[in-house]
Design a protein around this motif. Structure first.
Motif, PDB file in Angstrom:
ATOM      1  N   THR A 271       0.664  -1.130   0.122  1.00 54.83           N
ATOM      2  CA  THR A 271       0.023  -0.029  -0.065  1.00 54.83           C
ATOM      3  C   THR A 271       0.811   1.229  -0.031  1.00 54.83           C
ATOM      4  OG1 THR A 271      -1.834   1.118   1.215  1.00 54.83           O
ATOM      5  CG2 THR A 271      -0.193  -0.325   2.444  1.00 54.83           C
TER       6      THR A 271
ATOM      7  N   ARG B  23      -9.824   2.776   5.349  1.00 58.93           N
ATOM      8  CA  ARG B  23      -9.404   1.636   4.709  1.00 58.93           C
ATOM      9  C   ARG B  23      -8.551   0.971   4.978  1.00 58.93           C
ATOM     10  NH1 ARG B  23     -11.281   0.097   0.388  1.00 58.93           N
ATOM     11  NH2 ARG B  23      -9.068  -0.156  -0.321  1.00 58.93           N
TER      12      ARG B  23
ATOM     13  N   LYS C 234      -7.839  -3.446   5.775  1.00 54.78           N
ATOM     14  CA  LYS C 234      -6.846  -4.643   5.482  1.00 54.78           C
ATOM     15  C   LYS C 234      -6.482  -5.426   6.744  1.00 54.78           C
ATOM     16  CE  LYS C 234      -4.515  -0.899   2.589  1.00 54.78           C
ATOM     17  NZ  LYS C 234      -4.753  -1.769   1.363  1.00 54.78           N
TER      18      LYS C 234
HETATM   19  P1  ADP Z   1      -4.748   0.842  -1.004  1.00 58.15           P
HETATM   20  O1  ADP Z   1      -5.323   1.687  -2.221  1.00 58.15           O
HETATM   21  O2  ADP Z   1      -3.295   0.825  -0.944  1.00 58.15           O
HETATM   22  O3  ADP Z   1      -5.333  -0.265  -0.433  1.00 58.15           O
HETATM   23  P2  ADP Z   1      -5.796   2.648   1.103  1.00 58.15           P
HETATM   24  O4  ADP Z   1      -5.826   4.079   0.837  1.00 58.15           O
HETATM   25  O5  ADP Z   1      -7.311   1.788   0.969  1.00 58.15           O
HETATM   26  O6  ADP Z   1      -4.634   1.991   0.167  1.00 58.15           O
HETATM   27  O7  ADP Z   1      -5.578   2.276   2.522  1.00 58.15           O
HETATM   28  C1  ADP Z   1      -4.334   3.077   3.010  1.00 58.15           C
HETATM   29  C2  ADP Z   1      -4.607   4.077   3.816  1.00 58.15           C
HETATM   30  O8  ADP Z   1      -5.046   3.933   5.133  1.00 58.15           O
HETATM   31  C3  ADP Z   1      -3.482   5.011   4.305  1.00 58.15           C
HETATM   32  O9  ADP Z   1      -3.079   5.894   3.028  1.00 58.15           O
HETATM   33  C4  ADP Z   1      -3.750   5.845   5.427  1.00 58.15           C
HETATM   34  O10 ADP Z   1      -4.356   7.087   4.905  1.00 58.15           O
HETATM   35  C5  ADP Z   1      -5.060   5.197   5.895  1.00 58.15           C
HETATM   36  N1  ADP Z   1      -4.889   4.649   7.410  1.00 58.15           N
HETATM   37  C6  ADP Z   1      -5.872   4.780   8.344  1.00 58.15           C
HETATM   38  N2  ADP Z   1      -5.466   4.251   9.314  1.00 58.15           N
HETATM   39  C7  ADP Z   1      -4.106   3.955   9.191  1.00 58.15           C
HETATM   40  C8  ADP Z   1      -3.112   3.338  10.202  1.00 58.15           C
HETATM   41  N3  ADP Z   1      -3.163   3.374  11.430  1.00 58.15           N
HETATM   42  N4  ADP Z   1      -1.957   3.109   9.848  1.00 58.15           N
HETATM   43  C9  ADP Z   1      -1.662   3.372   8.394  1.00 58.15           C
HETATM   44  N5  ADP Z   1      -2.683   3.941   7.564  1.00 58.15           N
HETATM   45  C10 ADP Z   1      -3.520   4.166   7.823  1.00 58.15           C
END
Ligand code: ADP
Length: 263
Positions: free
Chosen positions: A187, A221, A225
């Protein structure tokens, strides 16, 4: 065997992932494409609307028209671009949407609960849903013939309705079905962060029994995960790594344990 999922949000370095994967023959690549969906929706004059579930999970409101855009962006444009790039790097990639060969079948939610200005509403024309079955024999067949599968949502119901399934959870389902050794979720952040705006606050290891506790750190999001990680571990996958796609050799680095390892 590995299942690697690469995100589609802004800031992901897709090409680094493809270069790293190109020499390998032991993976299924799953991709999302949120950014591409948003861009295409905007260009077609059908801007995306978002819904927030009562538990705080934000997802795209996917009515029939948005489902079309989603399919064009993911299974059409992005999947084709990834497959052609892998082929140019010498990899025998085959692109599949979850519809092909009934690869990802499941059910569409009849209604989705959404919070709007503090009120809970029932949204009925949303195409989001859950994958319940993976046609693992199709993936096996491709492996045995020397191909590497590149998979994107949507999934499909037995009635032929398309399902907007979350790519992280799709990857988890495939990892379980294929008895993968590891699920790698690449990600745009270094992993699960204690403080989402601070990349140095990486949580390097989450023991599986503490996953619920660590879910409190994840918003939006990232929560999906962790749910995907939980589903994979419950299904028998021994290791899930959430890691950055941006550095060179992102798959190799994740396999070495750089990122958030959940096991
Ligand atoms: P991808 O398209 O790579 O699946 P997402 O945008 O769906 O990425 O998910 C990653 C995003 O989750 C990060 O860019 C961040 O903004 C968000 N996020 C929320 N909480 C957290 C956290 N505790 N640690 C890391 N990222 C987080």
């Amino acid at each position: 065997m590995l299942v690697v999922k690469v995100g589609g949000a802004e800031g992901n370095a897709l090409d680094n992932v493809l270069i790293d994967l190109a020499p390998r023959r032991d993976y299924v690549l799953v991709h999302g494409g949120s950014n591409e969906v948003d861009r295409l929706a905007e260009a077609l004059g059908r801007p995306i609307r978002w819904i927030t579930s009562p538990s705080g999970i934000v997802s795209r409101y996917t009515d029939r028209e948005t489902m079309e855009v989603f399919t064009m962006a993911l299974a059409g444009k992005l999947n084709t671009a990834i497959v052609s790039r892998l082929q140019s790097l010498g990899a025998p990639a085959v692109g599949l949407s979850g519809v092909d060969g009934g690869l990802l079948t499941g059910r569409r939610k009849e209604a989705v609960r959404a919070v709007d200005n503090g009120r809970v509403l029932l949204v009925k024309d949303d195409h989001s849903g859950t994958v319940e079955h993976v046609n693992g024999s199709l993936i096996q067949l491709l492996f045995e013939a020397g191909y590497v599968p590149v998979v994107s949502p949507p999934g499909v119901t037995p009635q032929g309705e398309l399902i907007n399934a979350d790519a992280d959870r799709v990857a988890a389902h495939i990892a379980v079905a294929m008895k993968a050794d590891a699920l790698i979720l690449l990600t745009n952040v270094p992993g699960l962060l204690r403080e989402p705006s601070d990349p140095s606050s990486l949580i390097a290891y989450v023991p599986r029994e503490r996953l619920r506790y660590f879910m409190d750190f994840a918003y939006g999001r990232m929560k999906k995960k962790l749910i995907a990680a939980e589903e994979a571990l419950k299904g028998g996958v021994t290791r899930v790594v959430i890691a950055a796609s941006q550095p060179p050799d992102p798959v190799e680095r994740a396999l070495e344990g750089t990122g958030t390892v959940i096991s």
